[in-house]
Design a protein around this motif. Sequence first.
Motif, PDB file in Angstrom:
ATOM      1  N   UNK A 114       0.984  -7.656  -3.281  1.00 53.90           N
ATOM      2  CA  UNK A 114       1.841  -7.318  -1.967  1.00 53.90           C
ATOM      3  C   UNK A 114       2.793  -8.336  -1.722  1.00 53.90           C
ATOM      4  N   UNK A 115       2.436  -9.466  -1.809  1.00 60.00           N
ATOM      5  CA  UNK A 115       3.566 -10.387  -1.424  1.00 60.00           C
ATOM      6  C   UNK A 115       4.764 -10.314  -2.506  1.00 60.00           C
ATOM      7  N   UNK A 116       4.794 -10.326  -3.620  1.00 62.90           N
ATOM      8  CA  UNK A 116       5.862  -9.978  -4.692  1.00 62.90           C
ATOM      9  C   UNK A 116       6.533  -8.675  -4.369  1.00 62.90           C
TER      10      UNK A 116
ATOM     11  N   UNK B 160       6.275   1.419  -0.265  1.00 60.63           N
ATOM     12  CA  UNK B 160       5.827   2.519  -0.892  1.00 60.63           C
ATOM     13  C   UNK B 160       6.209   3.858  -0.045  1.00 60.63           C
ATOM     14  N   UNK B 161       6.024   3.744   1.203  1.00 64.61           N
ATOM     15  CA  UNK B 161       6.480   4.962   2.183  1.00 64.61           C
ATOM     16  C   UNK B 161       8.014   5.293   1.506  1.00 64.61           C
ATOM     17  N   UNK B 162       9.079   4.064   1.838  1.00 64.27           N
ATOM     18  CA  UNK B 162      10.057   4.364   1.512  1.00 64.27           C
ATOM     19  C   UNK B 162      10.485   4.815   0.190  1.00 64.27           C
ATOM     20  N   UNK B 163       9.891   4.358  -0.999  1.00 62.52           N
ATOM     21  CA  UNK B 163       9.930   4.946  -2.302  1.00 62.52           C
ATOM     22  C   UNK B 163       9.801   6.456  -2.318  1.00 62.52           C
ATOM     23  N   UNK B 164       8.498   6.770  -1.609  1.00 63.86           N
ATOM     24  CA  UNK B 164       8.257   8.387  -1.391  1.00 63.86           C
ATOM     25  C   UNK B 164       9.310   9.128  -0.720  1.00 63.86           C
ATOM     26  N   UNK B 165       9.957   8.462   0.064  1.00 63.80           N
ATOM     27  CA  UNK B 165      11.094   9.212   0.723  1.00 63.80           C
ATOM     28  C   UNK B 165      12.563   9.147  -0.104  1.00 63.80           C
ATOM     29  N   UNK B 166      12.449   8.514  -1.215  1.00 60.96           N
ATOM     30  CA  UNK B 166      13.695   8.664  -2.005  1.00 60.96           C
ATOM     31  C   UNK B 166      14.503   7.580  -2.016  1.00 60.96           C
ATOM     32  N   UNK B 167      14.121   6.357  -1.412  1.00 56.62           N
ATOM     33  CA  UNK B 167      15.079   5.243  -1.465  1.00 56.62           C
ATOM     34  C   UNK B 167      14.888   4.552  -2.621  1.00 56.62           C
ATOM     35  N   UNK B 168      16.259   4.276  -3.210  1.00 58.26           N
ATOM     36  CA  UNK B 168      16.373   4.215  -4.893  1.00 58.26           C
ATOM     37  C   UNK B 168      15.704   2.514  -4.885  1.00 58.26           C
TER      38      UNK B 168
ATOM     39  N   UNK C  52      -5.518  -3.821  -1.129  1.00 57.97           N
ATOM     40  CA  UNK C  52      -4.843  -3.065  -0.249  1.00 57.97           C
ATOM     41  C   UNK C  52      -3.758  -2.449  -0.795  1.00 57.97           C
ATOM     42  N   UNK C  53      -3.072  -2.741  -2.010  1.00 60.35           N
ATOM     43  CA  UNK C  53      -2.082  -1.966  -2.685  1.00 60.35           C
ATOM     44  C   UNK C  53      -2.681  -0.948  -3.402  1.00 60.35           C
ATOM     45  N   UNK C  54      -3.806  -0.838  -3.727  1.00 61.21           N
ATOM     46  CA  UNK C  54      -4.418   0.414  -4.420  1.00 61.21           C
ATOM     47  C   UNK C  54      -4.435   1.581  -3.454  1.00 61.21           C
ATOM     48  N   UNK C  55      -4.127   1.378  -2.316  1.00 63.19           N
ATOM     49  CA  UNK C  55      -4.138   2.679  -1.205  1.00 63.19           C
ATOM     50  C   UNK C  55      -2.944   3.398  -1.624  1.00 63.19           C
ATOM     51  N   UNK C  56      -2.044   2.958  -2.382  1.00 64.22           N
ATOM     52  CA  UNK C  56      -0.944   3.644  -2.762  1.00 64.22           C
ATOM     53  C   UNK C  56      -1.161   5.013  -3.672  1.00 64.22           C
ATOM     54  N   UNK C  57      -2.496   4.895  -4.395  1.00 64.36           N
ATOM     55  CA  UNK C  57      -3.087   5.596  -5.175  1.00 64.36           C
ATOM     56  C   UNK C  57      -2.275   5.975  -6.189  1.00 64.36           C
TER      57      UNK C  57
ATOM     58  N   UNK D 126      -7.394   4.575 -15.649  1.00 60.87           N
ATOM     59  CA  UNK D 126      -7.285   3.845 -14.287  1.00 60.87           C
ATOM     60  C   UNK D 126      -7.485   4.699 -13.154  1.00 60.87           C
ATOM     61  N   UNK D 127      -8.430   4.059 -12.382  1.00 62.51           N
ATOM     62  CA  UNK D 127      -8.905   4.598 -11.136  1.00 62.51           C
ATOM     63  C   UNK D 127      -9.004   3.654  -9.971  1.00 62.51           C
ATOM     64  N   UNK D 128      -8.976   4.397  -8.879  1.00 59.17           N
ATOM     65  CA  UNK D 128      -9.214   3.462  -7.564  1.00 59.17           C
ATOM     66  C   UNK D 128     -10.537   2.827  -7.451  1.00 59.17           C
ATOM     67  N   UNK D 129     -10.673   1.893  -6.788  1.00 61.61           N
ATOM     68  CA  UNK D 129     -12.151   1.331  -6.534  1.00 61.61           C
ATOM     69  C   UNK D 129     -12.627   2.089  -5.373  1.00 61.61           C
ATOM     70  N   UNK D 130     -13.934   2.135  -5.382  1.00 63.38           N
ATOM     71  CA  UNK D 130     -14.612   3.033  -4.089  1.00 63.38           C
ATOM     72  C   UNK D 130     -15.485   2.201  -3.203  1.00 63.38           C
ATOM     73  N   UNK D 131     -15.725   1.168  -3.393  1.00 66.90           N
ATOM     74  CA  UNK D 131     -16.578   0.156  -2.333  1.00 66.90           C
ATOM     75  C   UNK D 131     -15.966  -0.670  -1.502  1.00 66.90           C
ATOM     76  N   UNK D 132     -14.720  -0.753  -1.646  1.00 71.01           N
ATOM     77  CA  UNK D 132     -13.941  -1.587  -0.552  1.00 71.01           C
ATOM     78  C   UNK D 132     -14.558  -2.672  -0.362  1.00 71.01           C
ATOM     79  N   UNK D 133     -14.465  -3.187   1.061  1.00 73.43           N
ATOM     80  CA  UNK D 133     -14.714  -4.652   1.255  1.00 73.43           C
ATOM     81  C   UNK D 133     -16.507  -4.671   0.901  1.00 73.43           C
TER      82      UNK D 133
END
Length: 303
Positions: free
Chosen positions: A185-187, A210-218, A252-257, A281-288
């Motif tokens: 996330x920092x990078x 990620x939201x901006x990328x979804x909205x088309x920001x190049x 946290x970044x994995x929330x981008x799915x 490749x799958x998302x983790x399910x156990x969280x914290x």
Amino acid sequence: MKKICFGVDIGGTAVKMGLVDEKGVLLKDVEFPSPKDPDAMFDEIAGQIAGILKEFPNARCVGVGVGVPGPVPDHAHVHGCVNLGWGVVNVAEGLRVRTGLPVLVENDANLAAFGEMWQGAGRGHRNLVMLTVGTGVGGGVIADGRIVTGAVGAGGEVGHMPMPWHTDWPCTCGKFGCLEVTSSATGIIRAARQFPPFSQMEHVTAKDVFDAAREGNADARQVVAEAARCLGTAAAIIGCVVNPELFVIGGGVSAAGEMLLAPVREAYRQQVFPPSRDADFVQATLGNRAGIYGGAGLFLCEV
């Protein structure tokens, strides 16, 4: 008599701990601020254990599995916890004398991977790699159902693999161009701040990018693509070494799915040794709670 076990996840700001039974059911969990002094830490954890055990008089506690944010070469000593200000500390002995229970200690990221294998997204798999993508990039490698610890407890520190992206950007470890410099996330935030509107924003999160990328920001799309390709390339290198069945992506970044996982998967499959291409490749399910399950699994999971 039912077997139960404590899993304890010691973090820089908070301790998460829980009591788990032999079927992997979380019976009780608590969280409290992390004391910085080791003795105060052990006293607080032991007190919590004693109080919780009073609620389960008809069960047999078989041990305490502990995750710490540092290298653990021998299931007992942690060789430095920067976030806690610890040097070499015998965590196992500190808790054993206070609780009278067997204690096993592992690196926290390794325990999270073990927890995901036992009761999470990796259930049913004995060979997996967990990549935790948050402020940094952590990892844990499970080979044939067992944690790969390494000679000095530094096995699984995948975030510090040297990668050919941003090789002039410093990492918190003191090197330059590590995986987490680009894919954390920092990078992602640092890369995005080179472009508007992020360069004008006082606060930027990876989710904003990620939201901006979804909205088309190049520019945002370029940043996300770069972070994903770097992560997928790292996974391909890991895949050539340990040949996992599965990569579990947490943090946290994995929330981008799939916006993250799809390009990571594509980069992996393009570059990995062909017989290893089928790893998913799958998302983790156990969280914290992954560390809690991983700690308990050290005593309860039959591998």
